[in-house]
Design an enzyme around this catalytic site. Structure first.
Site, PDB file in Angstrom:
ATOM      1  N   LYS A 299      -1.005  -3.694  -3.222  1.00  0.00           N
ATOM      2  CA  LYS A 299      -2.680  -3.059  -3.024  1.00  0.00           C
ATOM      3  C   LYS A 299      -2.193  -1.805  -2.778  1.00  0.00           C
ATOM      4  O   LYS A 299      -2.127  -0.776  -1.940  1.00  0.00           O
ATOM      5  CB  LYS A 299      -2.868  -3.861  -0.760  1.00  0.00           C
ATOM      6  CG  LYS A 299      -3.983  -2.602  -0.681  1.00  0.00           C
ATOM      7  CD  LYS A 299      -4.570  -3.028   0.820  1.00  0.00           C
ATOM      8  CE  LYS A 299      -5.382  -2.028   1.266  1.00  0.00           C
ATOM      9  NZ  LYS A 299      -5.772  -0.803   0.713  1.00  0.00           N
TER      10      LYS A 299
ATOM     11  N   SER B 228       0.674  -1.469   0.196  1.00  0.00           N
ATOM     12  CA  SER B 228       0.405   0.286   0.123  1.00  0.00           C
ATOM     13  C   SER B 228       0.904   1.062   0.469  1.00  0.00           C
ATOM     14  O   SER B 228       1.295   1.344  -0.504  1.00  0.00           O
ATOM     15  CB  SER B 228      -1.019  -0.091   1.076  1.00  0.00           C
ATOM     16  OG  SER B 228      -1.986   1.094   0.659  1.00  0.00           O
TER      17      SER B 228
END
Length: 387
Positions: free
Chosen positions: A329, A304
């Site tokens: 992600k 992320s």
């Protein structure tokens, strides 16, 4: 944590049929890593980029909660079902208390035993032990094999499931509870009973390697970590190389990752993202260090916000990326307050690197593949770049 390398113990929650992993110290795969916390009750959450909260998906979930309240049923459960029906892989609904725990996590506070773990060859191994933690007091060391948790054999189990057992079921209630670990070190096998505690985590640590190479390890992007990276870069020896170690970094606050990017870039684009179709961008502040040679270390636990930073440094030619493919992600979550005071974190868009690469489901491919000797490889690269 999710992936193969972990930051700390998560809580595993079943929400409306969807599995959510809430990691203390950071929020990881299934929670809100890399989120842009938007306004809750009209006020930006910690680390917010001041993005306005979207109304579409949040409004649908809020309507489900409001209808449940009018019918005298659970608004949280109704909201959870609405999120589950939407197919939002990373969406979650938090009670007011759980959302408070989320804010604590982003401040670097968590409940656990101070044990970080990873999977290696189908076995679970202790990757790191925090100082002044129950695990450290018990004499547990990095490299020890974890055989069982409360009598449950962990060999062959997903790391996320194992760490969930370590973590306990609820942040408030698990503090003070005990967990029994089966351990192995060489030919010695033994058991330890540890008491979970409320702990704090320094998510940025700085070390120096021979050749005056500065290693900046960022375990997660919690509040203030971006400024810590900036300070570490400024204090590094002039002309010496820097290793930015993002292995096992499960994400956190995007604003902190952008601040870290600002320490290493002279302004410019860090990432683009969309919020329900509206295109937006994140930019670094000018004045960052662009002279010192830089290597970024990544692995399957890099997620992320950490992937966002890695992609920016790679795309803009600022760093050589070493390690293994990152988790992948790249979705954007934002929170919205529901009528009963609970909070829905819903996916509203996706990130892209400065060159337009999508991260979600793909990850970042390193410039140089390296596993066991990644740090040594980084030193070799920096020595060559320095010349």
């Amino acid at each position: 944590m999710s992936g193969r390398a972990l930051f700390c113990e998560p809580r595993r929650i079943r929400r409306g049929g969807a599995l959510t992993l809430v990691f203390t110290g950071v929020l990881v795969a299934g929670a809100v890593t890399g989120s842009l916390p938007g306004p809750v009750d009209g006020k930006p959450a910690a680390g917010s980029t001041q993005a306005a909260a979207p109304v579409g998906r949040h409004a649908e979930v809020a309507e489900a909660a409001e209808a449940a309240m009018a019918a005298g049923t659970s608004p949280v459960e109704a909201a959870q079902r609405a999120v589950s029906r939407s197919g939002d892989r990373w969406g979650a609904v938090y009670s007011p208390g759980e959302y408070e725990e989320f804010v604590d996590a982003l401040d670097g506070r968590y409940t656990g035993v101070g044990l970080w773990a990873r999977e290696r060859g189908g076995r679970i191994e202790v990757a790191e032990v925090g100082s002044d933690t129950p695990a450290a007091d018990a004499g547990i060391r990095a490299g020890d094999r974890l055989r069982s948790v409360d009598g449950v054999t962990v060999d062959g189990r997903p790391v996320t499931e194992v760490v969930s057992l370590l973590r306990g079921d609820d942040t408030d209630e698990s503090a003070g509870t005990t967990v029994r670990l089966g351990l192995e070190r060489g030919t010695r096998a033994w058991s330890e009973t540890l008491r979970r505690a409320r702990l704090s985590r320094d998510t940025v640590t700085v070390d120096e390697l021979p050749g005056k190479i500065t290693v900046v390890k960022v375990a997660a992007f919690t509040k203030g970590s971006g400024d810590e990276v900036r300070t570490a870069v400024r204090q590094a020896p002039a002309g010496a190389g820097i290793v930015l170690d993002l292995r096992g970094n499960s994400g956190g606050l995007v604003a902190e990752a952008v601040t870290a990017a600002s320490a290493l870039l002279d302004g410019g684009l860090v990432a683009t993202y969309d919020v329900e179709g509206e295109q937006r961008a994140l930019h670094a502040e000018p004045g960052g260090d662009t002279a010192r040679p830089l290597v970024v270390l990544v692995d399957g636990g890099t997620m992320s916000a950490a992937e966002l930073l890695t992609g920016a440094l790679q795309d803009r030619g600022r760093a050589v990326v070493v390690g293994s493919r990152t988790f992948g992600k790249g979705s954007v979550q934002m929170p919205g307050r529901l009528p009963d005071g609970s909070v829905a974190e819903l996916t509203v868009g996706h990130y892209r690197t400065p060159s337009g690469r999508e991260v979600d489901g793909r990850g970042i491919t390193p410039d140089l593949e390296a596993e066991e000797r990644a740090l040594q490889q980084a030193g070799t690269i920096l020595a060559g770049l320095g010349r």
